[in-house]
Design a protein around this motif. Structure first.
Motif, mmCIF file in Angstrom:
data_model
loop_
_atom_site.group_PDB
_atom_site.id
_atom_site.type_symbol
_atom_site.label_atom_id
_atom_site.label_comp_id
_atom_site.label_asym_id
_atom_site.label_seq_id
_atom_site.Cartn_x
_atom_site.Cartn_y
_atom_site.Cartn_z
ATOM 1 N N THR A 3 38.611 -33.305 -32.254
ATOM 2 C CA THR A 3 39.692 -32.597 -31.572
ATOM 3 C C THR A 3 40.296 -31.519 -32.467
ATOM 4 N N ALA A 4 40.494 -31.844 -33.736
ATOM 5 C CA ALA A 4 41.063 -30.873 -34.675
ATOM 6 C C ALA A 4 40.110 -29.697 -34.874
ATOM 7 N N ALA A 5 38.823 -29.991 -34.998
ATOM 8 C CA ALA A 5 37.827 -28.921 -35.171
ATOM 9 C C ALA A 5 37.812 -28.009 -33.948
ATOM 10 N N THR A 6 37.942 -28.604 -32.767
ATOM 11 C CA THR A 6 37.953 -27.818 -31.535
ATOM 12 C C THR A 6 39.176 -26.914 -31.477
ATOM 13 N N GLN A 7 40.316 -27.432 -31.895
ATOM 14 C CA GLN A 7 41.545 -26.637 -31.870
ATOM 15 C C GLN A 7 41.487 -25.470 -32.859
ATOM 16 N N ILE A 8 40.879 -25.699 -34.003
ATOM 17 C CA ILE A 8 40.716 -24.601 -34.971
ATOM 18 C C ILE A 8 39.804 -23.528 -34.386
ATOM 19 N N ARG A 9 38.724 -23.984 -33.737
ATOM 20 C CA ARG A 9 37.818 -23.030 -33.121
ATOM 21 C C ARG A 9 38.513 -22.212 -32.052
ATOM 22 N N ARG A 10 39.316 -22.872 -31.217
ATOM 23 C CA ARG A 10 40.041 -22.160 -30.169
ATOM 24 C C ARG A 10 41.030 -21.171 -30.758
ATOM 25 N N LEU A 11 41.634 -21.533 -31.861
ATOM 26 C CA LEU A 11 42.593 -20.639 -32.531
ATOM 27 C C LEU A 11 41.891 -19.351 -32.966
ATOM 28 N N LEU A 12 40.671 -19.500 -33.499
ATOM 29 C CA LEU A 12 39.922 -18.334 -33.974
ATOM 30 C C LEU A 12 39.273 -17.554 -32.843
ATOM 31 N N SER A 13 39.088 -18.200 -31.696
ATOM 32 C CA SER A 13 38.435 -17.543 -30.567
ATOM 33 C C SER A 13 39.411 -16.866 -29.620
ATOM 34 N N SER A 14 40.698 -16.969 -29.928
ATOM 35 C CA SER A 14 41.698 -16.393 -29.040
ATOM 36 C C SER A 14 41.542 -14.887 -28.978
ATOM 37 N N SER A 15 41.526 -14.350 -27.754
ATOM 38 C CA SER A 15 41.391 -12.904 -27.558
ATOM 39 C C SER A 15 42.735 -12.209 -27.435
ATOM 40 N N LYS A 16 43.814 -12.984 -27.455
ATOM 41 C CA LYS A 16 45.139 -12.411 -27.263
ATOM 42 C C LYS A 16 45.753 -11.903 -28.559
ATOM 43 N N ASP A 37 26.149 -36.614 -36.500
ATOM 44 C CA ASP A 37 25.303 -36.841 -35.340
ATOM 45 C C ASP A 37 26.160 -36.836 -34.082
ATOM 46 N N ASP A 38 26.699 -35.668 -33.813
ATOM 47 C CA ASP A 38 27.625 -35.497 -32.685
ATOM 48 C C ASP A 38 27.481 -34.058 -32.213
ATOM 49 N N ASP A 39 26.890 -33.865 -31.041
ATOM 50 C CA ASP A 39 26.599 -32.525 -30.552
ATOM 51 C C ASP A 39 27.844 -31.647 -30.496
ATOM 52 N N GLN A 40 28.916 -32.174 -29.921
ATOM 53 C CA GLN A 40 30.126 -31.373 -29.775
ATOM 54 C C GLN A 40 30.707 -30.993 -31.122
ATOM 55 N N MET A 41 30.649 -31.923 -32.085
ATOM 56 C CA MET A 41 31.154 -31.639 -33.430
ATOM 57 C C MET A 41 30.347 -30.503 -34.055
ATOM 58 N N ARG A 42 29.022 -30.565 -33.921
ATOM 59 C CA ARG A 42 28.185 -29.528 -34.529
ATOM 60 C C ARG A 42 28.439 -28.168 -33.882
ATOM 61 N N ILE A 43 28.605 -28.167 -32.573
ATOM 62 C CA ILE A 43 28.850 -26.902 -31.877
ATOM 63 C C ILE A 43 30.186 -26.307 -32.291
ATOM 64 N N GLU A 44 31.237 -27.137 -32.317
ATOM 65 C CA GLU A 44 32.580 -26.633 -32.631
ATOM 66 C C GLU A 44 32.663 -26.122 -34.066
ATOM 67 N N THR A 45 32.104 -26.861 -34.996
ATOM 68 C CA THR A 45 32.185 -26.432 -36.401
ATOM 69 C C THR A 45 31.303 -25.197 -36.651
ATOM 70 N N ALA A 46 30.112 -25.177 -36.043
ATOM 71 C CA ALA A 46 29.250 -24.003 -36.200
ATOM 72 C C ALA A 46 29.900 -22.779 -35.576
ATOM 73 N N TRP A 47 30.571 -22.965 -34.448
ATOM 74 C CA TRP A 47 31.261 -21.867 -33.772
ATOM 75 C C TRP A 47 32.377 -21.315 -34.657
ATOM 76 N N THR A 48 33.138 -22.226 -35.246
ATOM 77 C CA THR A 48 34.227 -21.799 -36.130
ATOM 78 C C THR A 48 33.681 -21.015 -37.318
ATOM 79 N N LEU A 49 32.631 -21.526 -37.922
ATOM 80 C CA LEU A 49 32.044 -20.847 -39.078
ATOM 81 C C LEU A 49 31.432 -19.505 -38.680
ATOM 82 N N THR A 50 30.906 -19.431 -37.460
ATOM 83 C CA THR A 50 30.388 -18.158 -36.955
ATOM 84 C C THR A 50 31.494 -17.117 -36.902
ATOM 85 N N ASN A 51 32.652 -17.517 -36.395
ATOM 86 C CA ASN A 51 33.786 -16.593 -36.326
ATOM 87 C C ASN A 51 34.236 -16.164 -37.718
#
Length: 469
Positions: free
Chosen positions: A16-29, A53-67
């Protein structure tokens, strides 16, 4: 959020924390707080979490690092310093295509940041898994068309298109950059597939595939490689595309090819490349007009026959119009094209240029007092025109082309340029004025033969400053 990311006792809280960080960095506003997130020291932990070994975790953290890797060079380096590159490359083989695509995106950002990081991804052997994903997505894409009737709408899974686009874009970043440039031999395994990608029915993929072609054509022996893999016919065809995003890289690749040797230039002429360039000289975007003029300046720096092809294609009148373009960069490149034509062409070519108003246009650009190299090229072109004029019947004892220079105010302009602080510009002005003002009977053709052809100035590269008048 950062404290929760570092917890080891509750995977749900960490995710949940990783997802929130990703959303913070993905904000377009608002501008994403990349620096703030980096300063918390969370980057190494995010890299670590990609191994869960958690698909959502890997996606969220990779997304954050991509940003984070899409930021400044310093911010990208922080992501690299956390040993993320080998982890990203390993996850390109992940069974979840969303994870693989997100990691591919991150690697594209890293490789595109600067040549040193591009080379780092190559050292970690990014190419084999990239090509596997690219070929897999390309095959899935084309299969959708194979199983659809001609009149039916083609339904292509979004994941398939996204993967093909992301892989193509990442590969283009593996081709780009200088100091150092990419190694052509390491890219060669991808070229058969790249030649298919420029022919797909997806504009985003075509655009990035064409960028890859343009970068490759700029490498040592890159032009011949592009020709050997039969990219040229499709590139010439794409010059007629109505998308500037596709035309821009295609035009750059074509320009690099015609900047090559005589045979390479002729290959584009034989494919009808000149007629494709004709409409681009009037394109609404200035950078496309400029690139078109640049490409043509490389053609007109070729043989007399190649200059004749330019005339036959009807390119001289629009080039002369481009010499009055409000964008100086367009005007300069058009001036190179016309001056090169005068320098490389035969007398019949020069007579045609003069009839179309080349003298007036060239003198007009001299009044702009543009960069010294362009001024020198124009002066060389004018001198060649005046030489051709001396072989015509005189008008009241005067060179008929010299009269045209006088009538358009060229003598005053060139006289004023004698005060230029560049020695080559000064010498060019003096020589041109000699041909206009000195009694022609005192000027012998033998004085002006060797220096024009053997002065060491290579028009096509536009880099050598050894102008000799």
């Amino acid at each position: 959020l950062v404290q929760d990311v570092f917890r080891n006792d509750d995977i749900e809280v960490v995710r949940t924390a990783a997802t929130q960080i990703r959303r913070l960095l993905s904000s377009s506003k608002q501008s994403p707080p990349l620096s703030h997130v980096i300063q918390t020291g969370v980057v190494p932990r995010l890299v670590q979490l990609m191994a869960y070994d958690d698909d959502q975790m890997r996606i969220e953290t990779a997304w954050t690092l991509t940003n984070l890797a899409s930021g400044t060079a310093e911010q990208t380096q922080v992501v690299v310093n956390a040993d993320s590159v080998p982890v990203f490359i390993h996850l390109l083989r992940d069974k979840n295509p969303s994870v693989a695509e997100q990691c591919m995106w991150a690697l594209g950002n890293i490789a595109g940041d600067r040549p040193q990081l591009r080379n780092l991804t190559m050292q970690h052997k990014i190419l084999p898994p990239l090509l596997h994903l690219l070929e897999e997505s390309y095959n899935a894409y084309t299969e959708c068309f194979n199983h659809t009737d001609e009149n039916d709408e083609v339904h292509i899974p979004k994941q398939t298109v996204n993967m093909m686009r992301t892989c193509t874009w990442t590969f283009s970043n593996l081709c780009r950059g200088k100091n150092p440039t990419a190694e052509l031999d390491t890219l060669r395994p991808a070229l058969p597939l790249l030649s298919k990608l420029v022919r797909v029915n997806d504009r985003a993929t075509i655009a990035d595939a064409c960028w890859a072609c343009s970068f490759i054509s700029d490498l040592p022996n890159g032009v011949q490689t592009i020709l050997d893999y039969f990219f040229a016919p499709r590139l010439v065809e794409l010059l007629r595309c109505d998308s500037a995003d596709i035309v821009s890289p295609t035009l750059r690749a074509i320009g690099n090819i015609v900047a090559g040797n005589e045979g390479q230039t002729q290959s584009i002429i034989n494919l009808g490349g000149l007629s494709s360039l004709l409409s681009l000289l009037g394109h609404e975007k200035a950078h496309i007009r400029k690139e078109s003029c640049w490409a043509l300046s490389n053609v007109t720096a070729g043989t007399a026959d190649q200059v004749a092809y330019v005339i036959e294609a009807g390119l001289v009148p629009p080039l002369l119009r481009c010499m009055e373009d409000p964008e100086e960069r367009v005007c300069k490149e058009a001036s190179w094209a016309v001056a090169n034509a005068a320098h490389s062409g035969q007398d019949t070519t020069i007579h045609y240029l003069v009839e179309q108003g080349a003298i007036e246009k060239l003198c007009g650009v001299l009044r702009l007092k543009t960069d010294p190299k362009t001024l020198c090229v124009i002066l060389l072109g004018l001198k060649k025109i005046l030489m051709a004029g001396r072989r015509l019947p005189s008008l009241d004892g005067q060179n008929p082309f010299a009269i045209k220079v006088q009538e358009c105010g060229g003598v005053e302009t060139i006289t004023g340029l004698k005060d230029h602080d560049n020695q080559k510009v000064y010498e060019g002005c003096v020589k041109v004025l000699d041909y206009i003002l000195v009694d022609e009977s005192a000027i012998q053709d033998t004085q002006i033969t060797a220096t024009d052809q053997n002065n060491g100035y290579v028009f096509q590269t536009q880099q050598n400053n050894n102008f000799q008048f």
